[in-house]
Motif scaffolding. Structure first.
Motif, short mmCIF file in Angstrom:
data_model
loop_
_atom_site.label_atom_id
_atom_site.label_comp_id
_atom_site.label_asym_id
_atom_site.label_seq_id
_atom_site.Cartn_x
_atom_site.Cartn_y
_atom_site.Cartn_z
N ILE A 1 0.85 -1.19 0.00
CA ILE A 1 0.00 0.00 0.00
C ILE A 1 0.89 1.24 0.00
N THR A 2 0.68 2.10 -0.97
CA THR A 2 1.48 3.32 -1.12
C THR A 2 0.65 4.54 -0.69
N PRO A 3 1.31 5.70 -0.48
CA PRO A 3 0.56 6.92 -0.18
C PRO A 3 -0.49 7.25 -1.24
N ARG A 4 -0.20 6.93 -2.51
CA ARG A 4 -1.16 7.20 -3.59
C ARG A 4 -2.43 6.37 -3.40
N ALA B 1 -8.41 16.10 -1.43
CA ALA B 1 -7.94 14.73 -1.67
C ALA B 1 -7.36 14.60 -3.08
N ILE B 2 -7.98 15.25 -4.06
CA ILE B 2 -7.46 15.22 -5.43
C ILE B 2 -6.11 15.94 -5.48
N LEU C 1 1.31 13.87 -3.93
CA LEU C 1 2.00 12.64 -3.56
C LEU C 1 2.64 11.99 -4.78
N SER C 2 1.98 12.11 -5.93
CA SER C 2 2.55 11.55 -7.17
C SER C 2 3.83 12.28 -7.54
N ILE C 3 3.84 13.61 -7.35
CA ILE C 3 5.04 14.40 -7.64
C ILE C 3 6.13 14.10 -6.61
N ALA C 4 5.74 14.03 -5.33
CA ALA C 4 6.72 13.81 -4.25
C ALA C 4 7.40 12.45 -4.36
N ALA C 5 6.71 11.47 -4.97
CA ALA C 5 7.27 10.12 -5.09
C ALA C 5 8.36 10.03 -6.16
#
Length: 292
Positions: free
Chosen positions: A7-10, A53-54, A60-64
């Motif tokens: 399970i990821t933050p995304r 949330a969006i 989170l996608s950018i931070a990953a």
């Protein structure tokens, strides 16, 4: 042999989006049935939850993304933009709630089907509560400011919804002349979420401006350094900051001038290891100087 899904933050952000969609529909249904402005304020906060949330999923996608040539320190600060965006949305929602409440005070209208409105609102509250607990546990384990902000916002929404439901339950027992309590309750809700919004904005600003780590973490760092530091060495000019879930620690280390490079390097490795045992995801930079 079954492969365990990580399970990821995304994934957690997508769970938050799904929960926000469900609660948004339920709460606006409750408002439509009753005409209660306090339920309207509750529904509007769920709309903010969805937008936040969006934004959190995007952040989170950018931070990953891993560090690259243009961003050698990584992309973790994207989470602070998400938290700040959520804070700004909350403040806008609070202003909208106050506007609608004042209009309702000046032009009161009777409420209908309050019982059904409370039941539907409580179903939405149960969804929010379960999602908030899951997000908070994950955020604390993985040190994500985006998910933590989302979780605290959802928890505040839960307490707000419970307060609104109790107040509307009391209005069912009171004569119609007490209907003015409905917009007053909504204004109290607006004040509460305004407080949360300003807190998120302040926290985002602190992160973007590279504020030092909290005092408790600074104490842990100092303790770790003292445990590994030999009698003939000293440290000074300690600086710390945090970017997303990563901590950055740097300081100057004074060692005897005749200490070899190899021994100085070994001492730095020992200091780094002690600090990283105290604080997770910590990057340590040490500048060695001769004591004399």
């Amino acid at each position: 042999m079954h492969t365990r899904i990580q399970i990821t933050p995304r994934h957690m952000a997508m769970l938050s989006i799904a929960a926000a969609c469900i609660t948004l529909g339920l709460k606006f249904l409750a408002y439509h049935l009753t005409g209660s402005v306090s339920l309207y304020s509750d529904a509007l906060e769920s709309f903010v939850n969805l937008a936040a949330a969006i934004a959190g999923l995007v952040a989170l996608s950018i931070a990953a993304k891993p560090a690259d040539r243009e961003h050698p320190w990584g992309h973790e600060k994207a989470e602070y933009f998400s938290s700040g965006f959520e804070g700004a949305l909350i403040i806008i929602a609070a202003i909208s709630i106050v506007y609608e409440s004042l209009h309702k005070l000046m032009h009161p209208t009777p409420m209908e089907s309050i019982g059904w409105g409370i039941v539907i609102s409580m179903l939405a509250t149960a969804v929010n509560a379960g999602t908030a607990i899951a997000l908070l546990r994950y955020a604390k384990r993985h040190d994500s400011i985006t998910l933590e902000a989302d979780a605290h916002h959802l928890l505040s929404d839960v307490w707000t919804s419970l307060g609104v439901a109790i107040a509307l339950g009391l209005l069912m027992l009171l004569p119609p002349s007490w209907a003015f309590l409905d917009p007053l309750i909504a204004i109290l809700v607006a004040i509460n979420i305004l407080r949360i919004g300003t807190h998120l904005l302040r926290r985002s600003a602190d992160g973007l401006m590279d504020s030092a780590l909290p005092d408790t973490e600074l104490t842990q760092i100092e303790s770790a350094i003292q445990q590994a530091l030999p009698n003939n060495a000293r440290h000074h000019a300690l600086r710390t900051r945090k970017s997303g879930n990563k901590r950055f620690v740097e300081f100057k280390l004074n060692v005897p001038g005749n200490m070899t490079v190899a021994k100085s390097h070994a001492l730095c490795d020992q200091l780094e290891a002690h600090i990283q045992q105290q604080l997770a995801r910590c990057q340590v930079t040490i500048h060695v100087e001769p004591a004399d």
